[in-house]
Design an enzyme around this catalytic site. Sequence first.
Site, mmCIF file in Angstrom:
data_model
loop_
_atom_site.group_PDB
_atom_site.id
_atom_site.type_symbol
_atom_site.label_atom_id
_atom_site.label_comp_id
_atom_site.label_asym_id
_atom_site.label_seq_id
_atom_site.Cartn_x
_atom_site.Cartn_y
_atom_site.Cartn_z
ATOM 1 N N HIS A 187 56.312 12.763 5.748
ATOM 2 C CA HIS A 187 55.576 13.593 4.799
ATOM 3 C C HIS A 187 56.157 14.974 4.592
ATOM 4 O O HIS A 187 56.023 15.547 3.511
ATOM 5 C CB HIS A 187 54.083 13.555 5.100
ATOM 6 C CG HIS A 187 53.536 12.298 4.545
ATOM 7 N ND1 HIS A 187 53.129 12.207 3.242
ATOM 8 C CD2 HIS A 187 53.511 11.050 5.051
ATOM 9 C CE1 HIS A 187 52.819 10.950 2.986
ATOM 10 N NE2 HIS A 187 53.041 10.227 4.070
ATOM 11 N N ARG A 294 48.355 11.254 -4.156
ATOM 12 C CA ARG A 294 47.937 11.008 -2.766
ATOM 13 C C ARG A 294 46.721 11.884 -2.477
ATOM 14 O O ARG A 294 46.866 13.071 -2.188
ATOM 15 C CB ARG A 294 49.061 11.371 -1.798
ATOM 16 C CG ARG A 294 50.294 10.468 -1.827
ATOM 17 C CD ARG A 294 51.313 10.939 -0.789
ATOM 18 N NE ARG A 294 52.303 9.930 -0.484
ATOM 19 C CZ ARG A 294 53.524 9.879 -1.046
ATOM 20 N NH1 ARG A 294 53.882 10.773 -1.942
ATOM 21 N NH2 ARG A 294 54.365 8.932 -0.695
ATOM 22 N N ARG A 330 45.327 7.269 -6.014
ATOM 23 C CA ARG A 330 45.184 6.370 -4.869
ATOM 24 C C ARG A 330 44.017 6.836 -4.012
ATOM 25 O O ARG A 330 43.885 8.023 -3.718
ATOM 26 C CB ARG A 330 46.468 6.403 -4.039
ATOM 27 C CG ARG A 330 46.342 5.609 -2.751
ATOM 28 C CD ARG A 330 47.644 5.522 -2.014
ATOM 29 N NE ARG A 330 47.928 6.731 -1.267
ATOM 30 C CZ ARG A 330 49.049 6.916 -0.585
ATOM 31 N NH1 ARG A 330 49.987 5.991 -0.591
ATOM 32 N NH2 ARG A 330 49.244 8.012 0.095
ATOM 33 N N GLU A 429 52.332 -2.709 0.148
ATOM 34 C CA GLU A 429 53.123 -2.024 1.172
ATOM 35 C C GLU A 429 53.074 -2.750 2.506
ATOM 36 O O GLU A 429 53.671 -2.316 3.479
ATOM 37 C CB GLU A 429 52.715 -0.553 1.301
ATOM 38 C CG GLU A 429 51.245 -0.278 1.316
ATOM 39 C CD GLU A 429 50.898 1.216 1.256
ATOM 40 O OE1 GLU A 429 51.794 2.070 1.367
ATOM 41 O OE2 GLU A 429 49.704 1.522 1.118
ATOM 42 N N ASP A 453 56.252 2.285 3.334
ATOM 43 C CA ASP A 453 55.617 1.447 4.347
ATOM 44 C C ASP A 453 56.151 0.021 4.333
ATOM 45 O O ASP A 453 56.320 -0.582 5.379
ATOM 46 C CB ASP A 453 54.099 1.429 4.143
ATOM 47 C CG ASP A 453 53.454 2.686 4.716
ATOM 48 O OD1 ASP A 453 53.825 3.070 5.830
ATOM 49 O OD2 ASP A 453 52.604 3.275 4.038
ATOM 50 N N ARG A 463 58.904 4.442 10.470
ATOM 51 C CA ARG A 463 59.566 5.334 9.516
ATOM 52 C C ARG A 463 59.763 6.749 10.050
ATOM 53 O O ARG A 463 60.451 7.558 9.445
ATOM 54 C CB ARG A 463 58.813 5.331 8.167
ATOM 55 C CG ARG A 463 57.457 5.972 8.185
ATOM 56 C CD ARG A 463 56.635 5.548 6.968
ATOM 57 N NE ARG A 463 56.356 6.647 6.064
ATOM 58 C CZ ARG A 463 55.463 6.597 5.072
ATOM 59 N NH1 ARG A 463 54.773 5.497 4.835
ATOM 60 N NH2 ARG A 463 55.245 7.615 4.304
ATOM 61 N N CYS A 500 56.005 3.255 -6.086
ATOM 62 C CA CYS A 500 55.797 4.688 -5.829
ATOM 63 C C CYS A 500 56.353 5.107 -4.481
ATOM 64 O O CYS A 500 56.176 6.238 -4.065
ATOM 65 C CB CYS A 500 54.324 5.034 -5.962
ATOM 66 S SG CYS A 500 53.275 4.091 -4.854
HETATM 67 C C1 PEP Z 1 54.581 4.136 0.501
HETATM 68 O O1 PEP Z 1 54.222 3.675 1.575
HETATM 69 O O2 PEP Z 1 55.648 3.810 -0.071
HETATM 70 C C2 PEP Z 1 53.760 5.154 -0.171
HETATM 71 C C3 PEP Z 1 54.040 5.559 -1.384
HETATM 72 O O3 PEP Z 1 52.710 5.659 0.545
HETATM 73 P P1 PEP Z 1 52.828 6.808 1.645
HETATM 74 O O4 PEP Z 1 54.248 7.305 1.669
HETATM 75 O O5 PEP Z 1 51.847 7.858 1.249
HETATM 76 O O6 PEP Z 1 52.457 6.081 2.879
HETATM 77 MG MG MG Z 2 52.183 4.021 2.239
#
Ligand code: PEP
Ligand code: MG
Length: 568
Positions: A187, A294, A330, A429, A453, A463, A500
């Site tokens: 993030h 988000r 979302r 995901e 994900d 990740r 996304c």
């Molecule tokens: C993803 O998992 O690709 C996604 C867009 O959600 P986040 O990165 O917020 O988990």
């Molecule tokens: Mg995700």
Amino acid sequence: MKIGTGASPGIAFGKALVIKNEELVIEKKSVENIEEEKNRFEKAVEESKAQLLNIKEKAAKELDEGKSAIFDAHIMILEDPELISSTLNKIESEGVNAEYAFKEIIEQFIAIFEAMDNEYMRERASDLRDVSGRVFRNLMGIKVIDLSVLDEEVILVADDLTPSETVNMDKEKVLGFLTNIGGRTSHTAIMARTLEIPAVVGLKDITEVLKEGDIVAFNGETGEVIINPSEEEMNHYKELKNKHEKEKKELQNLKGKPSITKDGYKVEIVGNIGTPNDIEGLIKNDTEGVGLYRTEFIYMDRDTLPTEEEQFEAYKKVLQAMNPKPVVIRTLDIGGDKEVSYLNIDKEMNPFLGYRAIRLCLDKAEIFKVQLRALLRASIYGNLKIMFPMISSLEELLEAKKILEEAKRELDNEGVKYASNIEVGMMIEVPSAAIISDILAKEVDFFSIGTNDLIQYTTAVDRMNQKIRHLYNPFNPAVIRLIKMVIDNGHKEGIWVGMCGEMAGDKRMIPILLGLGLDEFSMSPISILPARKLIRSLNSKEMKKLSDEILKMNTAEEIEKFIENYFK
Ligand code: PEP
Ligand code: MG
């Protein structure tokens, strides 16, 4: 030179501000001059209050009410006569140092709050902890770094930055981020791209290597970091920065032009945002809509749940700013690396595999429903599409849709209006969802593939884990096959399929995704114009052939090399 993961493009150089979250060691000492010790404590409390007031004023100007209210609560703690007088009495009666006396008293307070039946009161314990940390630092002469009020331009250097730190920080003064942990999809990296701040993550020990005040220069694309650069190196970085700025300027010519291939195949390039303020960056980059909002950030960095009204205002702001362009919002995706402390969720061994996103929302339907009501009410202000995260089975999807229907019925009974044509979609995901995407496609209006994900779950590669970073690879043939399966299944049922995850903005992946038939690409605002430039240079039929070739390949390495050579 150190090499990390280039997480947000751009060149930055400047003074390092190293943030270390070291444990405070508080010892018991006896003091001679009691009055002086009491004064020292009172001064530290006053200093802490002044700092909080300063942050509060800034937060009130830039953030919403809910967030600045936290600081009021913290100031109130420092004005509690019992807390202050008990500490002063302890210094006096036991002849001990202020740090020790305050620690003993605050721990008693924390224990009392933690033992309370009322959840709201239990949450106050974490405020007490937060505030006491500030008082201890002021007492011990340790610099309290408030990212929201920086005096000069700096490069932030930290183990990792929490989303709440990045939300509150003084963005004008932050030239770049360098962190020990994280990858391209952590993030901190996503936030840096949204804010258009250059960043390199995953540097392992950068907080140890860099000293306060060191000069550092880095390249957010290649991940190269130079500590105390020579004049020659500095000149090189200045040149690179000029070149980068020039390229950025040239991209401006693409504004207002469609995202269409040379042979006339049109796709949609939209953006990812975390807060309503991010809309500015999206509009600046000529987005065709929002592919992922988000919403979890509305819930973070505060003490209580956001109200329906607060959420309604945030969603309305985004929908109005984008209208009539589509906005995919979302629903709450808490958990994994995004924490909400006041929900008091137990620490888990595998938070990414645990109580997160839709799992939490279906379990706490009362929280979920507040968000759905706010979304529905906001829907009349623009082109809303609602999206559920982390669905892993048909049952979950049906349950989420059922709660959405309940929210609609409630509003009907109250005579409250909402749009009649809201599309409802889900993220793909989790591998199980990709595998049954033929079944799920019958129940939704769209899919959006969350590759951040999907890669980690398909390949069992965390990740966030540096040690296995080399295994987290978007070119993995298993991932590409799943993406193909989802797009084909979606199209068979006549629904559109977007993406996304960060892969959608990766210029090495865009040609493959185009060939696989992806309809919508959602990415960080800064990637939009470069992606449009690339799409406009490609031929969709050639990319179809290219992706057919790629689907026959056996390893990620083979695919990656093929793409590199193809575009040389
Ligand atoms: C993803 O998992 O690709 C996604 C867009 O959600 P986040 O990165 O917020 O988990
Ligand atoms: Mg995700």
